[in-house]
Write an enzyme that holds these catalytic residues in place. Structure first.
Site, mmCIF file in Angstrom:
data_model
loop_
_atom_site.group_PDB
_atom_site.id
_atom_site.type_symbol
_atom_site.label_atom_id
_atom_site.label_comp_id
_atom_site.label_asym_id
_atom_site.label_seq_id
_atom_site.Cartn_x
_atom_site.Cartn_y
_atom_site.Cartn_z
ATOM 1 N N HIS A 155 0.848 -1.198 0.000
ATOM 2 C CA HIS A 155 0.000 0.000 0.000
ATOM 3 C C HIS A 155 0.878 1.240 0.000
ATOM 4 O O HIS A 155 1.857 1.334 0.740
ATOM 5 C CB HIS A 155 -0.904 0.026 1.235
ATOM 6 C CG HIS A 155 -1.706 1.291 1.347
ATOM 7 N ND1 HIS A 155 -2.838 1.527 0.591
ATOM 8 C CD2 HIS A 155 -1.520 2.403 2.103
ATOM 9 C CE1 HIS A 155 -3.329 2.709 0.892
ATOM 10 N NE2 HIS A 155 -2.542 3.266 1.807
ATOM 11 N N ASP B 89 -15.243 2.880 7.258
ATOM 12 C CA ASP B 89 -14.207 3.840 6.871
ATOM 13 C C ASP B 89 -14.712 4.781 5.779
ATOM 14 O O ASP B 89 -14.444 5.986 5.814
ATOM 15 C CB ASP B 89 -12.959 3.103 6.390
ATOM 16 C CG ASP B 89 -11.928 4.062 5.832
ATOM 17 O OD1 ASP B 89 -11.443 4.901 6.604
ATOM 18 O OD2 ASP B 89 -11.632 3.990 4.624
ATOM 19 N N ARG C 140 -15.125 13.033 7.950
ATOM 20 C CA ARG C 140 -13.874 13.698 8.343
ATOM 21 C C ARG C 140 -13.490 14.767 7.341
ATOM 22 O O ARG C 140 -12.993 15.838 7.706
ATOM 23 C CB ARG C 140 -12.748 12.669 8.454
ATOM 24 C CG ARG C 140 -12.854 11.756 9.672
ATOM 25 C CD ARG C 140 -11.953 10.546 9.526
ATOM 26 N NE ARG C 140 -10.560 10.927 9.325
ATOM 27 C CZ ARG C 140 -9.663 10.187 8.707
ATOM 28 N NH1 ARG C 140 -10.005 9.006 8.183
ATOM 29 N NH2 ARG C 140 -8.425 10.597 8.573
ATOM 30 N N SER D 81 -7.947 4.233 9.253
ATOM 31 C CA SER D 81 -8.571 4.263 7.932
ATOM 32 C C SER D 81 -7.803 3.375 6.964
ATOM 33 O O SER D 81 -8.385 2.534 6.256
ATOM 34 C CB SER D 81 -8.622 5.699 7.410
ATOM 35 O OG SER D 81 -9.073 5.745 6.074
ATOM 36 N N LYS E 227 -8.736 -1.283 6.005
ATOM 37 C CA LYS E 227 -8.895 -1.842 4.656
ATOM 38 C C LYS E 227 -7.823 -2.883 4.363
ATOM 39 O O LYS E 227 -8.093 -3.907 3.729
ATOM 40 C CB LYS E 227 -8.858 -0.706 3.624
ATOM 41 C CG LYS E 227 -9.994 0.302 3.755
ATOM 42 C CD LYS E 227 -10.060 1.247 2.588
ATOM 43 C CE LYS E 227 -8.940 2.270 2.585
ATOM 44 N NZ LYS E 227 -9.112 3.325 3.600
#
Length: 452
Positions: A84, A163, A170, A185, A189
């Site tokens: 990621h 999320d 947010r 967040s 995932k």
């Protein structure tokens, strides 16, 4: 046990520590709609100012993970490694590192996102390849990874729906920039995606969400603690984002640069980072006994062309036209291009009459990387809101980077796309991208540190 949302808000507002049950109650209630936006916003603001400790952050992540589907990748043989990136300008590394790791035997079953704002998305880049399908049924997804070693698809809407709701809230309540909220967040995932190990590329600099290296390191450490506590071996690499990765910023043009890298002809920084990250993936996937051996294996996969063939198989398996590997004209082509050139006006704006080099050579000392991303978005390569359509041919080609020599008449970057008005708008906004110096500036260090 019954919980009261008003009491939870008050407790956190006054600096108290929320229990696992209180956090789970909040996430479940906000996800199913029984807790309204105004109460959720109040709690987010309390968390923003009072922060959460490690226990609270882990429970928040776990509750968000459990709000939707948790992918079971056990049908795929081998140790699965997820990668990621926290988002950057010109970041096409997944398109290179994924095939490199897969060519070394690591199963890559990756779900990626679309771009929003000035950072690009892997799925948008892949969809610029004619015919490429980013949606697969689970059985087809698993089978493809087993057969060719890799599949790259869009993230399911059922992954961590809490999320998705919380991030939207947010965004409009100015509570994005909190360490616990950011890390939960991302990691909710990643934990729901089902891989056995997680590699995080945490960007820092002017083109990243975290501009400050210390803040980025703290985020990386928090995410590693969450991942490791959840039983997933997690490693984070801090990398520089003070200038674009490579030269291409867009979608189709980034696919070309990724293919060039897999052919061994890519930019030095893209190649360096792809080898380092994929070396980690091979090590985490237990196909190498050390990071050094993993890097050696991926270099061999790059030099032999094995990784390029994996990418070709990936395109074919997901319905794309594999001929793009050899003919880039198959990709969407821009009809408009405008060059930003180093001219007398820039020279005069940068230096006084007594501050000139006799040989006419100057140097790029800084790049406003966020502005590069915003200009790419202006060309049509990015989205302001998630409903926007993108122009896959659009973007920015960056010709000069930090430390490069420039002379009058040199091209600095080129803005491309199919909407002339948008390309002109990007060009008109680009005047402050570059800062120049009389002497050479060393480029920033690309790989800053690794956190485990």
């Amino acid at each position: 046990m019954n919980f009261n949302m008003n009491e939870i808000i008050t407790k956190k507002r006054d600096g108290g520590k929320l229990t696992d049950g209180e956090i789970k109650f909040f996430i479940e209630g906000y996800t199913d709609g029984t807790i309204p936006d105004y109460q959720a916003a109040a709690l987010l603001m309390a968390i923003y100012f009072q922060r959460m400790d490690e226990d609270e952050t882990l429970e928040l992540t776990t509750a968000m993970r459990d709000s939707g589907d948790i992918v079971d990748l056990s049908a795929i043989s081998g140790k699965k490694v997820d990668k990621h990136s926290t988002g950057g300008i010109g970041d096409k590394i997944t398109l290179v590192a994924g095939p490199l790791a897969a060519a070394c035997g690591v199963p890559i079953a990756k779900m990626s996102g679309r771009g929003l704002g000035f950072t690009g998305g892997t799925i948008d880049k892949l969809e610029s390849i004619p015919g490429f399908q980013t949606t697969l049924e689970p059985e087809a997804f698993f089978k493809q990874v087993d057969e060719i070693g890799i599949s790259l698809i869009g993230q399911s809407g059922h992954i961590a729906p809490a999320d998705k709701k919380l991030y939207a809230l947010r965004d409009v309540t100015s509570t994005v920039g909190n360490l616990s909220l950011i890390s939960s967040s991302i990691m909710s995932k990643k934990l729901a995606a089902g891989s056995d190990a997680i590699l995080l590329d945490v960007k820092c600099g002017k083109g990243a969400f975290m501009e400050n290296e210390e803040d980025a390191a703290e985020l990386a450490e928090t995410m590693c603690k969450i991942g490791n506590s959840a039983g997933k071996r997690t490693v984070a690499v801090l990398t520089d984002m003070n200038q674009p990765l490579g030269h291409a910023v867009g979608n189709a043009i980034e696919v070309i640069e990724a293919i060039e890298t897999l052919k061994g002809r890519g930019p030095k920084d893209v190649t360096e980072l792809a080898i380092y990250l994929s070396g980690w993936m091979v090590y985490l996937g237990e196909k190498a006994s050390s990071l050094e051996e993993g890097q050696k294996m991926v270099r061999e996969a790059l030099d032999s062309g094995a990784a390029l063939e994996v990418f070709r198989k990936l395109i074919t398996a997901q319905g794309g036209n594999p001929d793009v590997i050899d003919d880039y004209n198959i990709l969407p082509q821009p009809t408009c291009a405008i060059d930003l050139v180093f001219d007398e006006e820039m020279l005069n704006r940068s230096f006084g009459l007594n501050e000139r080099n006799e040989d006419g050579v100057y140097y790029v000392s800084e790049i406003d990387n966020q502005l590069v991303g915003l200009c790419s978005q202006d060309t049509g390569a990015g989205r302001e809101v998630k409903e926007d359509e993108i122009d896959p041919s659009a973007g920015v080609m960056v010709h000069k980077k930090i430390g490069d020599e420039v002379r009058i008449g040199d091209k600095l970057c080129t803005f491309v796309g199919n909407d002339e008005a948008e390309v002109k708008e990007a060009f008109e906004d680009a005047g402050n991208i570059y800062t120049f110096s009389l002497t050479k500036t060393e480029p920033p260090v690309l790989i800053k540190k690794t956190i485990q």
